[in-house]
Design a protein around this motif. Structure first.
Motif, short mmCIF file in Angstrom:
data_model
loop_
_atom_site.label_atom_id
_atom_site.label_comp_id
_atom_site.label_asym_id
_atom_site.label_seq_id
_atom_site.Cartn_x
_atom_site.Cartn_y
_atom_site.Cartn_z
N PHE A 194 49.85 46.24 36.72
CA PHE A 194 48.44 46.10 37.46
C PHE A 194 47.49 46.46 36.33
CE2 PHE A 194 44.91 47.45 39.69
CZ PHE A 194 44.72 46.17 40.62
N LEU A 195 47.60 47.66 35.67
CA LEU A 195 46.53 48.08 34.80
C LEU A 195 46.44 47.56 33.61
CD1 LEU A 195 44.88 50.92 34.06
CD2 LEU A 195 47.11 51.67 33.00
N MET A 196 47.45 47.16 32.78
CA MET A 196 47.25 46.69 31.61
C MET A 196 45.95 45.65 31.25
SD MET A 196 48.83 48.77 29.94
CE MET A 196 47.88 47.97 28.48
N ALA A 197 45.96 44.62 32.07
CA ALA A 197 44.84 43.73 32.00
C ALA A 197 43.63 44.28 31.88
CB ALA A 197 45.02 42.55 32.96
N GLY A 198 43.67 45.38 32.91
CA GLY A 198 42.38 46.17 32.83
C GLY A 198 41.70 46.76 31.48
N SER A 250 43.59 37.15 33.50
CA SER A 250 44.80 37.73 32.62
C SER A 250 45.94 38.19 33.32
CB SER A 250 44.11 38.89 31.71
OG SER A 250 42.93 38.45 31.01
N ARG A 251 45.63 39.04 34.57
CA ARG A 251 46.89 39.22 35.29
C ARG A 251 47.79 38.15 35.81
NH1 ARG A 251 43.48 43.46 38.61
NH2 ARG A 251 43.86 45.54 37.46
N GLN A 252 47.01 37.04 36.29
CA GLN A 252 47.95 35.89 36.70
C GLN A 252 48.41 35.33 35.49
OE1 GLN A 252 45.31 32.98 38.86
NE2 GLN A 252 44.96 34.24 40.59
N LEU A 253 47.77 35.01 34.47
CA LEU A 253 48.45 34.33 33.30
C LEU A 253 49.49 35.28 32.97
CD1 LEU A 253 45.26 32.84 31.68
CD2 LEU A 253 47.13 31.86 32.60
N ALA A 280 39.74 46.51 37.57
CA ALA A 280 40.52 46.83 36.37
C ALA A 280 41.46 48.10 36.59
CB ALA A 280 39.51 47.38 35.48
N PHE A 281 41.09 48.95 37.49
CA PHE A 281 42.10 50.26 37.72
C PHE A 281 42.38 50.47 38.84
CE2 PHE A 281 38.61 51.18 34.26
CZ PHE A 281 39.63 50.79 33.34
N VAL A 282 41.60 50.03 39.99
CA VAL A 282 42.32 49.99 41.42
C VAL A 282 41.77 48.69 41.99
CG1 VAL A 282 41.75 52.54 41.52
CG2 VAL A 282 39.74 50.81 42.06
#
Length: 285
Positions: free
Chosen positions: A80-84, A235-238, A208-210
């Protein structure tokens, strides 16, 4: 510097209009990339902070924050975090862009470029292109570090590349904000401070973080319409990093994050490039 000057004069002699603007911009971009390569410590120090964010957030908060659909899971939070983290890293390029332009103005290099018969926007465009190259390099290194600490993507290669493309586009858009700041202040130190002071609330009042659903209602609305949040969500979706069962907010940018990211980035480039070029022309008059 004389080599750059001679190259610019040659490019001007070969033609005008759009072709001249492109050639002049590439000459300035090359000058800034070469300068970056000659001062490698700038690149190295620029990598330290995002790497620290990856490691600290992954291991310090990874087992403490609950993500809808993933619960309290270090591996789930890491994905979850990395895109942020990626988005935060590319937007922080605004400080380097502003400081670089302010430094060139302080040293009189911008005045030397103004004396040449070159496209007015080429100095700024070249600088932002060079910053984009540095941002791409930083993003590659950061992605490698993320893989080392356990981050994985779950979509095909094309979608993953599209996700990084949206991140780079957002980073490029923010370098134009940095360009305007660099032209508006007197010292590189002021440009750095001016570039970062508003970035922290922008990046932290986001998804981004939460999850934005964890925020008070008024902050949730701000977060969902934040341009930064749109790129993070896209980005999370992709990347395939959206947890199964994750409740997507009803706000349009969260429902259509790829389009929202493209629209926001294009608007930022259009608005701030126009303002930066106008500022450059007014200060050179």
């Amino acid at each position: 510097m004389s080599a750059v000057t001679d190259t610019v004069r040659v490019s001007v002699a070969k033609g005008g209009g759009v072709g001249q603007s492109i050639r002049d911009s590439l000459v300035i971009a090359r000058r800034n990339v070469v300068r970056m390569l000659r001062i490698p410590e700038v690149v190295v120090f620029g990598l330290i902070q995002p790497i620290m964010f990856v490691v600290l957030f992954s291991y310090v908060f990874g087992g403490s924050i609950s993500i809808p659909g993933a619960g309290i899971s270090a591996s789930g939070y890491r994905e979850f975090l990395m895109a942020g983290i990626f988005a935060q890293t590319v937007t922080f390029a605004v400080a380097g862009s502003g400081a670089g332009i302010a430094d060139d103005m302080h040293k009189g290099l911008i005045d030397r470029f103004r004396s040449l018969p070159m496209a007015r926007g080429a100095v700024l465009t070249g600088r932002t292109i060079a910053d984009l190259v540095q941002t791409a390099l930083t993003l590659v290194v950061l992605a490698v570090v993320a893989v080392i600490v356990g981050w994985r993507t779950h979509e095909n290669f094309g979608k993953v590349l599209a996700g990084f493309g949206l991140l780079l586009l957002l980073g490029y858009a923010f370098t134009w904000i940095g360009a305007l700041i660099g032209l508006s202040v007197r010292t590189p130190e002021a440009a750095t401070s001016g570039g970062l002071v508003w970035l922290f609330p922008l990046t932290f009042i986001s998804n981004a973080f939460v999850p934005s659903q964890n925020m008070p209602a008024f902050l949730e609305t701000i977060a969902n319409w934040n341009p930064f949040s749109a790129t993070v969500q896209a980005s999370r979706q992709l990347f395939g990093n959206m947890p199964a069962g994750y409740p997507v907010p009803d706000a349009w940018p969260m429902q259509h994050p790829v389009w929202a990211s493209l629209i926001w980035s294009a608007l930022i480039v259009l608005v701030f490039r126009t303002l930066a070029v106008r500022k450059y022309r007014s200060t050179s008059a």
